[in-house]
Design a protein around this motif. Structure first.
Motif, short mmCIF file in Angstrom:
data_model
loop_
_atom_site.label_atom_id
_atom_site.label_comp_id
_atom_site.label_asym_id
_atom_site.label_seq_id
_atom_site.Cartn_x
_atom_site.Cartn_y
_atom_site.Cartn_z
N HIS A 168 31.35 37.89 52.96
CA HIS A 168 31.40 38.11 51.53
C HIS A 168 32.07 36.92 50.85
N PRO A 169 31.55 36.51 49.69
CA PRO A 169 32.18 35.41 48.97
C PRO A 169 33.50 35.86 48.36
N ALA A 207 33.41 43.55 32.98
CA ALA A 207 32.15 43.84 33.68
C ALA A 207 31.44 42.58 34.13
N VAL A 208 31.73 41.46 33.47
CA VAL A 208 31.10 40.20 33.87
C VAL A 208 31.62 39.76 35.24
N ARG A 209 32.90 39.96 35.48
CA ARG A 209 33.44 39.64 36.81
C ARG A 209 32.73 40.46 37.88
N GLU A 210 32.61 41.76 37.66
CA GLU A 210 31.95 42.62 38.64
C GLU A 210 30.51 42.19 38.86
N ALA A 211 29.85 41.80 37.79
CA ALA A 211 28.46 41.37 37.89
C ALA A 211 28.34 40.03 38.61
N PHE A 212 29.30 39.15 38.39
CA PHE A 212 29.31 37.85 39.08
C PHE A 212 29.50 38.07 40.58
N VAL A 213 30.41 38.95 40.94
CA VAL A 213 30.59 39.30 42.36
C VAL A 213 29.28 39.79 42.95
N GLN A 214 28.60 40.66 42.21
CA GLN A 214 27.31 41.20 42.68
C GLN A 214 26.28 40.09 42.84
N GLY A 215 26.19 39.21 41.86
CA GLY A 215 25.20 38.14 41.91
C GLY A 215 25.43 37.16 43.04
N GLN A 216 26.69 36.95 43.39
CA GLN A 216 27.02 35.98 44.44
C GLN A 216 27.06 36.58 45.83
N ALA A 217 26.85 37.87 45.93
CA ALA A 217 27.05 38.56 47.20
C ALA A 217 26.22 37.98 48.34
N GLN A 218 25.01 37.51 48.05
CA GLN A 218 24.13 36.98 49.09
C GLN A 218 24.09 35.46 49.11
N GLY A 274 31.84 30.47 48.67
CA GLY A 274 30.91 31.08 49.61
C GLY A 274 31.49 31.20 51.00
N ALA A 275 30.85 32.06 51.77
CA ALA A 275 31.31 32.29 53.14
C ALA A 275 31.09 31.09 54.02
N ALA A 276 30.11 30.24 53.64
CA ALA A 276 29.81 29.06 54.43
C ALA A 276 29.97 27.83 53.56
N ALA A 277 30.56 26.77 54.08
CA ALA A 277 30.65 25.53 53.32
C ALA A 277 29.25 25.01 53.07
#
Length: 415
Positions: free
Chosen positions: A4-5, A17-28, A51-54
């Protein structure tokens, strides 16, 4: 997905709500990203995701010593978001009365009149109507100048014959746009577009945005990661599917454009490319500064407004909706074809921006800058993983937070 990022940063009350949506958008998203939003000139969202990977490492010749920590002050490649920076410079000069957007390009750049381009206007350049969608080699055998040989490329454009009658059709000028508009800016101002932007826009506003990254800022640069570029065979097959003869000028341009975008992605991975200031795609910056730039286009930011309401209205007025794409591409015109104002993209289903009335510019891989004057919204999004596929619709990373931003500002959200 490898994990997870991590999302950090701040939002003002009412924008949670924008923070929550940003988390959702970056999840993958395996890469890093930044999201910034201004509302009536005030920074209300300032977020970044690790991100989880550099997504980039340094190495010999890159000018980057190794993996970099990522944060709000990190800067990265903007790709075609850069075109908006160039457009701002042209509009500034227009407001000052030193550049007439409706005048022939040849008035300030006499050599450009060659090969049937005497009546091509500056507005044609800004709206991708000039018929010069790609750098192509001279039919007589003169080799194409290198990607970083800006002077030679500008001379080549001046001599080139348009693929269609300028002003009669439009097609995205992926790389030529920057050299075309940039040379007009240089001719009328005496400064390169990168220098003019630095002195007249970025400096006064305190922006971390550059067309030509200074050496002193290299320590903040975080590389991008790109997917495999289209192969020559795939490009040739796509062009062949249009039914064009192998030597058709449009087919030649389409092949050249696709190949050169891949080349620019490669060269921006090196210090030389970042320093060169490739104006159509080589801008470097971060989301906070990109959002602040757009905020200063539509209103005052710390007392500074870049463009008058009249100029802004001209910039976001559709200038291609009435035109076809050049034959045979006109056969594929549909509701999701590109739309351009003067130097900016306008909303369409595959790139909805902030809805009707908004304007901005996306960049290859998913970068995005945009504003909506009536609501006072300005947004910047910068990412390192180039995952957006425009033909598939909006970048999935945009969708959640774009909806949340519109809801927070009271704008209607599409069903």
């Amino acid at each position: 997905m490898t994990g997870h990022p991590t999302v950090d940063g701040s939002v003002r009350p009412g924008w949670e709500a924008v923070r929550e949506a940003f988390v959702q958008g970056q999840a993958q998203d395996p890469g890093h990203a930044q999201l910034a939003v201004h509302h009536h000139g005030r920074l209300v969202v300032d977020l970044w995701s690790t991100g989880a990977a550099a997504t980039g490492t340094g190495g010999p010749g890159t000018g980057v010593p190794g993996p970099r920590p990522f944060g709000p002050d990190s800067v990265g490649v903007l790709m075609s978001v850069s075109k908006a920076l160039v457009a701002v410079c042209a509009h500034l000069l227009s407001e000052r009365g030193v550049l007439d957007l409706d005048a022939p390009v040849a008035r300030s750049w006499p050599e450009f009149a060659a090969s049937g381009k005497a009546e091509t206007t500056v507005a044609d350049l800004l709206a991708h109507r000039a018929g010069l969608p790609a750098f192509t080699a001279d039919p007589g055998g003169t080799p194409l100048p290198g990607l970083l040989d800006a002077a030679a490329r500008t001379r080549a454009l001046a001599a080139m014959r348009p693929v269609w009658q300028p002003g009669s059709a439009f097609l995205y000028h992926a790389l030529t746009y920057g050299h075309l508009v940039g040379e007009v800016v240089r001719r009328v101002s005496g400064r390169s577009v990168g220098r003019l932007f630095a002195e007249e826009v970025a400096g006064p506003l305190g922006l971390d945005l550059w067309i030509g990254l200074p050496q002193r800022e290299e320590h903040r640069f975080v590389p991008q990661s790109a997917g495999p570029p289209p192969t020559a065979e795939r490009i040739a097959a796509a062009v062949g599917g249009l039914g064009l003869a192998p030597d058709h000028p449009l087919g030649t341009s389409l092949r050249a454009s696709a190949a050169e975008v891949a080349g620019v992605i490669e060269v921006l991975g090196h210090r030389e490319g970042r320093a060169a200031g490739i104006p159509a795609a080589g801008g470097i910056g971060n989301a906070r500064s990109l959002s602040r730039l757009y905020a200063a286009l539509i209103g005052r930011v710390d007392g500074i407004r870049l463009l008058s309401p009249r100029t802004l209205e001209l910039a976001r007025t559709p200038h291609t909706d009435h035109l076809p794409q050049p034959a045979p591409l006109h056969r594929f015109d549909g509701p999701d074809r590109s739309r351009f104002g003067l130097g900016f993209e306008l909303p369409r289903p595959g790139e909805p921006l902030l809805g009707t009335g908004s304007f901005g510019h996306a960049g290859a891989g998913g970068r995005l800058g945009m504003a909506h004057p009536e609501s006072g919204l300005a947004v910047g999004y910068v990412c390192t993983a180039m995952t957006w596929e425009p033909s598939a619709g909006p970048d999935p990373r945009w969708v959640p937070w774009t909806t949340a931003v519109r809801e927070a500002a009271g704008l209607p959200v599409p069903a």
